[in-house]
Design a protein around this motif. Structure first.
Motif, PDB file in Angstrom:
ATOM      1  N   HIS A 391       0.834  -1.209   0.000  1.00  0.00           N
ATOM      2  CA  HIS A 391       0.000   0.000   0.000  1.00  0.00           C
ATOM      3  C   HIS A 391       0.866   1.256   0.000  1.00  0.00           C
ATOM      4  N   ARG A 422      -5.898   7.536   7.593  1.00  0.00           N
ATOM      5  CA  ARG A 422      -6.252   6.512   6.603  1.00  0.00           C
ATOM      6  C   ARG A 422      -7.154   5.465   7.255  1.00  0.00           C
ATOM      7  N   TYR A 423      -8.424   5.519   6.941  1.00  0.00           N
ATOM      8  CA  TYR A 423      -9.407   4.595   7.512  1.00  0.00           C
ATOM      9  C   TYR A 423      -9.256   3.219   6.881  1.00  0.00           C
ATOM     10  N   GLN A 424      -9.454   2.165   7.683  1.00  0.00           N
ATOM     11  CA  GLN A 424      -9.270   0.793   7.203  1.00  0.00           C
ATOM     12  C   GLN A 424     -10.503  -0.049   7.514  1.00  0.00           C
ATOM     13  N   TRP A 425     -10.945  -0.755   6.525  1.00  0.00           N
ATOM     14  CA  TRP A 425     -12.179  -1.544   6.622  1.00  0.00           C
ATOM     15  C   TRP A 425     -12.086  -2.580   7.739  1.00  0.00           C
ATOM     16  N   ASP A 426     -10.928  -3.242   7.837  1.00  0.00           N
ATOM     17  CA  ASP A 426     -10.762  -4.309   8.832  1.00  0.00           C
ATOM     18  C   ASP A 426     -10.586  -3.791  10.255  1.00  0.00           C
ATOM     19  N   LYS A 428     -12.782  -1.810  11.712  1.00  0.00           N
ATOM     20  CA  LYS A 428     -14.125  -1.251  11.979  1.00  0.00           C
ATOM     21  C   LYS A 428     -14.249   0.155  11.415  1.00  0.00           C
ATOM     22  N   LYS A 429     -13.606   0.360  10.242  1.00  0.00           N
ATOM     23  CA  LYS A 429     -13.639   1.627   9.508  1.00  0.00           C
ATOM     24  C   LYS A 429     -13.022   2.777  10.309  1.00  0.00           C
ATOM     25  N   THR A 431      -9.180   4.625  11.818  1.00  0.00           N
ATOM     26  CA  THR A 431      -7.748   4.747  11.531  1.00  0.00           C
ATOM     27  C   THR A 431      -6.991   3.893  12.559  1.00  0.00           C
ATOM     28  N   TYR A 435      -8.356   3.030  16.309  1.00  0.00           N
ATOM     29  CA  TYR A 435      -8.612   1.645  16.696  1.00  0.00           C
ATOM     30  C   TYR A 435      -7.802   1.265  17.929  1.00  0.00           C
TER      31      TYR A 435
END
Length: 443
Positions: A391, A422-426, A428-429, A431, A435
């Motif tokens: 990424h 940068r938000y990440q789907w895994d 729970k949406k 950063t 998280y």
């Protein structure tokens, strides 16, 4: 046996150890008690360097070669004669130093001679386009050392310093005199003339059909096309002597240096791909990747990532892939005030030379971390770290950077973006930082 000469400061440091009977510039005499202790611990499977370290010896001062030779000698004596074989009955090892104390005038003359030798060595390195730091990675040949010693002796009229300067340079006195004998000179002149002829023949094969070749291709080309048979060792010697370099598939010199002189240890895989343990600071993942930027320039990025939150906890950038790249990343992890290591925390990596290095493993222990390694050649055992690099290379503006400083600024900017925005789907949406706070509040 190691050729290292101990300085007065090193002699003083070693003498302070209770397991040392006596120390001279060229060697150490250990107590019988330490030899017995060494045999007991070694038979339990302990490595020699670890036994020495745990008993207060500085490995960098003694040198790993000296440790290995001592261990080998003691084990052989123990096998043949048991505990009795470990007693030191050699003449002159009663604890008194076996070397004569020099007067102040002699000490000054010796230091001045050493200084002149170092100056001559620096001049040689400058002529070869090397700085002192780069020179530490290059070993001078015995021939170069003989010539250096001879140059210093002739220039500064130091006829009585031959033995001392040979000792400092790491060559034998007899070898020095033999090198400058009439017979040796005639033999060298004859060989140089033969080498010149061989060089021209090898260059023909090297440039055959306009394609540069390595030593084995040259050997086969000489035999197949020119019907000339040269020994492979001779071809390699000629290529080295006249700097005939094949640019194809050259070995990475840094990997070779890292593994050359140290005892590397591969550790078991404690992680077993259990990356998400919902505990920030529990699983730390680390790896190194290369970055091409500007006009074909190359840099290396080392990172430490939290396996549970995906947060990048520390990173380091260098233009060379030395051991410092990995150890300095650990130093930055220690300095990061936001990092709170969980109980039983450990760092996971592949089996690269940086991570199997005793120096890196010592740094890991100082941080209070355990250490885990992927199985050999299995990139999936460190998949989240590999995914981050993928990424990062897609999203960061690496190629447009013209200088290393510019590259470092872009990496710093991306790391701030990745951790905080940068938000990440895994996750729970969220950063990585959000998280991390979420997991800490839920605990």
């Amino acid at each position: 046996m190691s050729k290292k000469i101990f300085t007065e400061r090193e002699i003083k440091t070693l003498s302070a150890n209770p397991y040392v009977k006596s120390v001279g510039p060229k060697g150490i005499t250990y107590t019988d008690e330490f030899k017995r202790l060494f045999i007991i611990e070694n038979e339990k499977g302990r490595l020699p360097r670890h036994i020495f370290e745990e008993n207060g010896f500085d490995i960098d001062i003694i040198g790993i070669d000296r440790i290995r030779s001592s261990g080998k000698r003691w084990r052989a004596a123990y096998r043949h004669n048991g505990i009795v074989g470990l007693r030191d009955t050699r003449k002159g090892n009663s604890g008194r130093p076996s070397y004569r104390e020099h007067s102040l005038e002699e000490k000054y003359a010796r230091l001045e001679a050493e200084n002149n030798l170092l100056k001559a060595e620096n001049e040689l390195l400058k002529k070869n386009g090397l700085c002192r730091k780069e020179a530490e990675e290059v070993k001078l040949s015995a021939e170069q050392k003989f010539l250096l010693v001879h140059f210093v002796i002739e220039k500064f009229q130091l006829k009585n310093m031959v033995s001392h300067l040979c000792e400092i340079a790491g060559v034998s006195r007899s070898g020095y005199y033999n090198y400058f004998s009439l017979q040796s000179r005639e033999q060298r002149e004859k060989r140089d003339a033969e080498d010149e002829i061989a060089k021209e023949i090898i260059l023909k094969a090297f440039h055959f059909k306009g394609r540069k070749k390595g030593a084995r291709q040259i050997k086969m080309t000489l035999e197949g096309h020119y019907h000339i048979t040269y020994n492979l060792k001779r071809i390699r010697r000629i290529m080295k002597k006249y700097e005939i370099v094949c640019p194809i598939r050259r070995a990475n010199p840094h990997k070779k240096m890292i593994k050359a002189t140290q005892e590397h240890s591969v550790l078991p895989n404690l992680l077993n791909r259990e990356f998400k343990q919902d505990t920030p600071g529990k699983v730390l993942l680390t790896d190194i990747t290369y970055l091409y930027y500007g006009k074909g320039q190359k840099a290396y990025l080392s990172t430490i990532k939290d396996g549970s939150t995906n947060e990048i906890l520390a990173y380091h950038v260098l233009d060379r892939i030395t051991l410092d790249l990995a150890t300095d990343t650990l130093v930055k992890l220690k300095r990061n005030k936001r990092v709170k290591l969980a109980k039983g925390a450990f760092i996971h990596s592949d089996q690269g030379g940086h991570y199997t290095s005793p120096t890196f493993q010592k740094h890991v222990k100082k941080l209070g971390l355990g250490q885990s390694m992927s199985r050999r050649g299995n990139c999936w055992d460190n998949a989240p770290q590999e995914s981050f690099f993928g990424h990062f290379k897609d999203e960061a503006f690496i190629k447009p950077c013209a200088t290393l400083d510019e590259l470092k600024r872009e990496i710093k900017s991306y790391m701030t973006y990745y951790n905080n925005y940068r938000y990440q789907w895994d996750l729970k949406k969220m950063t990585p930082v959000q998280y991390r706070d979420h997991l800490l509040n839920a605990a």
